[in-house]
Design a protein around this motif. Structure first.
Motif, mmCIF file in Angstrom:
data_model
loop_
_atom_site.group_PDB
_atom_site.id
_atom_site.type_symbol
_atom_site.label_atom_id
_atom_site.label_comp_id
_atom_site.label_asym_id
_atom_site.label_seq_id
_atom_site.Cartn_x
_atom_site.Cartn_y
_atom_site.Cartn_z
ATOM 1 N N GLY A 268 -28.962 41.555 -52.756
ATOM 2 C CA GLY A 268 -27.955 40.536 -52.454
ATOM 3 C C GLY A 268 -27.944 40.220 -50.975
ATOM 4 N N HIS A 269 -27.256 39.138 -50.621
ATOM 5 C CA HIS A 269 -27.099 38.756 -49.211
ATOM 6 C C HIS A 269 -25.658 39.013 -48.763
ATOM 7 C CE1 HIS A 269 -31.017 37.267 -48.285
ATOM 8 N NE2 HIS A 269 -31.023 36.381 -49.258
ATOM 9 N N THR A 270 -25.533 39.515 -47.533
ATOM 10 C CA THR A 270 -24.217 39.870 -47.006
ATOM 11 C C THR A 270 -23.845 39.016 -45.797
ATOM 12 O OG1 THR A 270 -25.120 41.564 -45.526
ATOM 13 C CG2 THR A 270 -24.534 42.250 -47.770
ATOM 14 N N GLY A 282 -17.948 29.584 -49.902
ATOM 15 C CA GLY A 282 -17.861 28.511 -48.913
ATOM 16 C C GLY A 282 -16.990 28.861 -47.717
ATOM 17 N N ALA A 283 -16.426 30.090 -47.686
ATOM 18 C CA ALA A 283 -15.596 30.515 -46.554
ATOM 19 C C ALA A 283 -16.461 30.661 -45.304
ATOM 20 C CB ALA A 283 -14.932 31.858 -46.872
ATOM 21 N N PRO A 284 -15.928 30.317 -44.125
ATOM 22 C CA PRO A 284 -16.711 30.416 -42.886
ATOM 23 C C PRO A 284 -17.109 31.857 -42.581
ATOM 24 C CG PRO A 284 -14.679 29.156 -42.550
ATOM 25 C CD PRO A 284 -14.573 29.781 -43.899
ATOM 26 N N THR A 285 -18.319 32.010 -42.034
ATOM 27 C CA THR A 285 -18.818 33.342 -41.659
ATOM 28 C C THR A 285 -19.330 33.307 -40.224
ATOM 29 O OG1 THR A 285 -21.028 32.829 -42.531
ATOM 30 C CG2 THR A 285 -19.484 33.908 -44.026
ATOM 31 N N SER A 286 -19.376 34.493 -39.621
ATOM 32 C CA SER A 286 -19.818 34.559 -38.230
ATOM 33 C C SER A 286 -21.184 35.208 -38.088
ATOM 34 C CB SER A 286 -18.795 35.350 -37.402
ATOM 35 O OG SER A 286 -18.668 36.660 -37.921
ATOM 36 N N GLY A 287 -21.812 35.558 -39.197
ATOM 37 C CA GLY A 287 -23.138 36.167 -39.116
ATOM 38 C C GLY A 287 -23.454 37.012 -40.319
ATOM 39 N N ALA A 288 -24.524 37.779 -40.177
ATOM 40 C CA ALA A 288 -24.998 38.615 -41.274
ATOM 41 C C ALA A 288 -24.209 39.904 -41.349
ATOM 42 C CB ALA A 288 -26.477 38.930 -41.052
ATOM 43 N N THR A 295 -32.672 49.879 -46.512
ATOM 44 C CA THR A 295 -33.447 48.660 -46.254
ATOM 45 C C THR A 295 -33.362 48.239 -44.786
ATOM 46 O OG1 THR A 295 -31.574 47.350 -47.046
ATOM 47 C CG2 THR A 295 -33.330 47.814 -48.615
ATOM 48 N N ARG A 296 -32.310 48.661 -44.092
ATOM 49 C CA ARG A 296 -32.222 48.550 -42.638
ATOM 50 C C ARG A 296 -32.447 47.136 -42.122
ATOM 51 N NH1 ARG A 296 -36.188 53.522 -41.149
ATOM 52 N NH2 ARG A 296 -37.513 52.291 -42.525
ATOM 53 N N GLN A 297 -31.759 46.206 -42.731
ATOM 54 C CA GLN A 297 -31.894 44.835 -42.312
ATOM 55 C C GLN A 297 -30.586 44.085 -42.464
ATOM 56 O OE1 GLN A 297 -35.276 43.003 -43.962
ATOM 57 N NE2 GLN A 297 -34.229 41.086 -43.964
ATOM 58 N N ALA A 298 -30.127 43.484 -41.390
ATOM 59 C CA ALA A 298 -28.839 42.793 -41.430
ATOM 60 C C ALA A 298 -28.863 41.680 -42.474
ATOM 61 C CB ALA A 298 -28.514 42.216 -40.061
ATOM 62 N N GLY A 299 -27.754 41.521 -43.197
ATOM 63 C CA GLY A 299 -27.620 40.422 -44.153
ATOM 64 C C GLY A 299 -28.265 40.654 -45.501
ATOM 65 N N PHE A 300 -28.721 41.869 -45.766
ATOM 66 C CA PHE A 300 -29.548 42.110 -46.952
ATOM 67 C C PHE A 300 -29.320 43.528 -47.466
ATOM 68 C CE2 PHE A 300 -33.547 43.877 -48.628
ATOM 69 C CZ PHE A 300 -33.915 42.921 -49.543
ATOM 70 N N TRP A 301 -28.935 43.663 -48.740
ATOM 71 C CA TRP A 301 -28.795 44.984 -49.347
ATOM 72 C C TRP A 301 -29.550 45.044 -50.660
ATOM 73 C CZ3 TRP A 301 -22.730 45.312 -48.957
ATOM 74 C CH2 TRP A 301 -22.369 45.669 -47.641
ATOM 75 N N ALA A 302 -30.250 46.169 -50.872
ATOM 76 C CA ALA A 302 -30.820 46.460 -52.185
ATOM 77 C C ALA A 302 -29.686 46.730 -53.167
ATOM 78 C CB ALA A 302 -31.725 47.692 -52.092
ATOM 79 N N TYR A 303 -29.982 46.595 -54.468
ATOM 80 C CA TYR A 303 -28.948 46.827 -55.473
ATOM 81 C C TYR A 303 -28.346 48.218 -55.339
ATOM 82 C CZ TYR A 303 -26.544 47.043 -59.983
ATOM 83 O OH TYR A 303 -25.594 47.187 -60.960
ATOM 84 N N TYR A 304 -29.168 49.210 -55.010
ATOM 85 C CA TYR A 304 -28.619 50.571 -54.893
ATOM 86 C C TYR A 304 -27.685 50.692 -53.690
ATOM 87 C CZ TYR A 304 -32.760 51.379 -51.833
ATOM 88 O OH TYR A 304 -33.731 51.309 -50.861
ATOM 89 N N GLU A 305 -27.904 49.891 -52.645
ATOM 90 C CA GLU A 305 -26.971 49.864 -51.510
ATOM 91 C C GLU A 305 -25.700 49.092 -51.885
ATOM 92 O OE1 GLU A 305 -30.077 50.069 -47.747
ATOM 93 O OE2 GLU A 305 -29.861 48.175 -48.823
ATOM 94 N N ILE A 306 -25.865 48.071 -52.707
ATOM 95 C CA ILE A 306 -24.724 47.298 -53.206
ATOM 96 C C ILE A 306 -23.786 48.208 -54.010
ATOM 97 C CG2 ILE A 306 -24.098 45.528 -54.928
ATOM 98 C CD1 ILE A 306 -26.617 43.978 -53.937
#
Length: 512
Positions: A268-270, A282-288, A295-306
């Motif tokens: 998923g995307h965060t 559609g709510a405003p966001t300020s970043g990832a 997975t160690r990457q902003a804005g992105f989680w594996a299902y197991y991290e979810i």
């Protein structure tokens, strides 16, 4: 009367066989091996009975010939294709390209009949040498991201010549023909500029449509990663950013339904909410959102991290119009898929007579069963069951469990990608991203999605660095830990993971 009964029985049998003959293509990523601890993923973690087709991502190209990318690809190929000993019906393909690979090597290769022939000959030799059953093109994308307008037609020529060469070779060696498939865009503009759909429909065995990355933190507002339908908040070009629109566009424009495979993301995307009290789509966001521990990457989680996020008290909401869930906690917002949405989508695949499902990717599902309490591979198993796939001739491996430790093997002097510029860590720039092949956003075309170096900072950085520059990745001249991602003239400033620097030779983050 007996003849009629017999005939009816044969028709029913035939229908039953056709009805269950769905494809379930699952991507394996050759950078999952660099994740730490329980996130580490190698071919011996794969359940050989889970999918009908396994696709190894990615190979690269050198001097118009297919080539390995990671230092240990050849060893991994052996384990990967060895899975066919446990499942006699399993097919394996090798994917070439991906988001980080860019378009320049493809553009150079398709340019002349001679360079195409060099490539095709190398592919046949390579696939046969390492026991693959076919090639999956992950060119992202013909006619976009610096690829010339002529590449749209030349891609068709390449696929046609590839198929003809595969057919000829199969007769010569008296073996089944090698398959030719492609991971293709789901975003309208990328489809229009990249593919001659009816012609490709004649030559490709399957289209793996990357129906995910429709929304992400690059947009500045919350949105679902892989919605089945258009939502009430979708206006303007966002009305095209859903599975239903994308798949029907491919079908109505000439791709046979029986060759169209729908993409399913196991990630998923965060987002970080600008106002934690506004949690709507559609709510405003300020970043990832923050990087996951594996997975160690902003804005992105594996299902197991979810699952960890959900189990820690996040509020879960079912997005009924789009048939997918979202969740939030504090200022963190997540658009994702779960067992319920996979079941609904799988029913939709069957109802619309598509060929089956494609998963990005094996290593992002809860493959150990440790995090979600839903068994091993809960999402992909859901798809397998929903599509009625059971393999009589398959023996599951004794334990597709996780390895431990995530450091690159010291066997090659510690370098994870000597000579290849592959990714030394899951998402630190070298990895070709979440999209099947690192699709930046099959939908919006604006996102360099999960892996092409981490997700972009919110909004288009104010530097104006990318004005009049071709799309792609560029080093920051003053800070080797940073690089610029140029998308349609917009500037996204990105950071390599701690300890890594941007390496221009592979356009990825690498060890210094």
């Amino acid at each position: 009367m007996a003849k009629l009964i017999l005939l009816t029985g044969l028709v029913l049998l035939l229908n039953a066989q056709i009805g269950s003959a769905y494809v379930l293509s699952c991507y394996f990523t050759n950078w999952g091996q660099y994740r730490p601890g329980l996130g580490k993923y190698k071919p011996d973690n794969i359940d050989p009975c889970l999918c009908t087709h396994l696709i190894y991502a990615f190979a690269g190209m050198t001097n118009n010939e297919i080539a390995t990318i990671e230092w240990n690809d050849v060893t991994l190929y052996q384990s990967f294709n060895g899975l066919k000993k446990q499942n006699g019906e399993l097919k394996t393909l090798l994917a070439i390209g991906g988001w980080n690979f860019g378009t320049a090597p493809f553009t150079a290769m398709v340019a002349t009949p001679e360079t195409r022939q060099t490539f095709i000959n190398s592919v046949i030799k390579f696939l046969r040498q390492y026991d693959f059953d076919g090639l999956d093109f992950d060119w992202e994308y013909p006619g976009s991201r610096g690829s010339t307008p002529q590449d749209k037609g030349l891609f068709t020529v390449l696929v046609k010549e590839m198929l003809e060469a595969f057919e000829q070779e199969a007769k010569q060696v008296n073996r089944p023909r090698l398959m030719v498939t492609a991971a293709v865009a789901a975003g309208l503009s990328n489809i229009e500029s990249g593919y001659q759909i009816p012609e490709l429909g004649q030559y490709l065995d399957y289209f793996h449509v990357m129906t995910y990355d429709f929304h992400g933190s690059w947009e500045g507002y919350t949105g679902e990663n892989s919605p089945l339908f258009r939502g009430p908040a979708d206006t303007g070009s966002n009305i095209y950013f859903n599975i239903d629109y994308a798949m029907n566009y491919w079908k109505t424009n000439g791709a046979p339904a029986e060759k169209l495979i729908v993409g399913f993301p196991t990630y998923g995307h965060t987002f970080i909410l600008s106002n934690p009290s506004n949690t709507a789509i559609g709510a405003p966001t300020s970043g990832a959102g923050p990087a996951g521990p594996y997975t160690r990457q902003a804005g992105f989680w594996a299902y197991y991290e979810i699952c960890t996020f959900l189990n820690n008290g996040a509020t879960q909401v079912w997005d009924a119009p789009q048939d997918v869930p979202y969740a939030y906690k504090g200022n963190e917002w997540l658009g994702y898929d779960n067992i319920k949405s996979f079941n609904i989508k799988a029913d939709w695949v069957k109802k619309n007579n598509f060929a089956g499902a494609m998963v990005w990717s094996l290593d992002l599902d809860d493959f150990t069963g440790t995090f979600c309490n839903q068994g091993k591979y809960p999402l992909i198993t859901t798809l397998k069951n929903a599509l009625g796939l059971q393999s009589a001739s398959c023996t599951p491996s004794s334990n597709p469990s996780s390895g431990s430790g995530g450091s690159p093997s010291s066997g090659s002097g510690g370098s994870p990608s000597s000579g290849s510029g592959g990714s030394p860590s899951s998402g630190s720039g070298g990895s070709p991203s979440s999209g099947s092949g690192g699709s930046p956003s099959s939908g919006s075309g604006g996102s360099p999605s999960s892996g092409s170096g981490g997700s972009p900072s919110s909004g288009s950085g104010g530097s104006g660095f990318c004005v009049n520059k071709a799309g792609g990745l560029y080093p920051d001249p003053t800070d080797h830990n940073k690089f610029y991602h140029c998308v349609n003239g917009r500037t996204f400033v990105q950071n390599c993971q701690s300890g890594l620097v941007f390496d221009t030779s592979c356009s990825c983050c690498n060890w210094a």
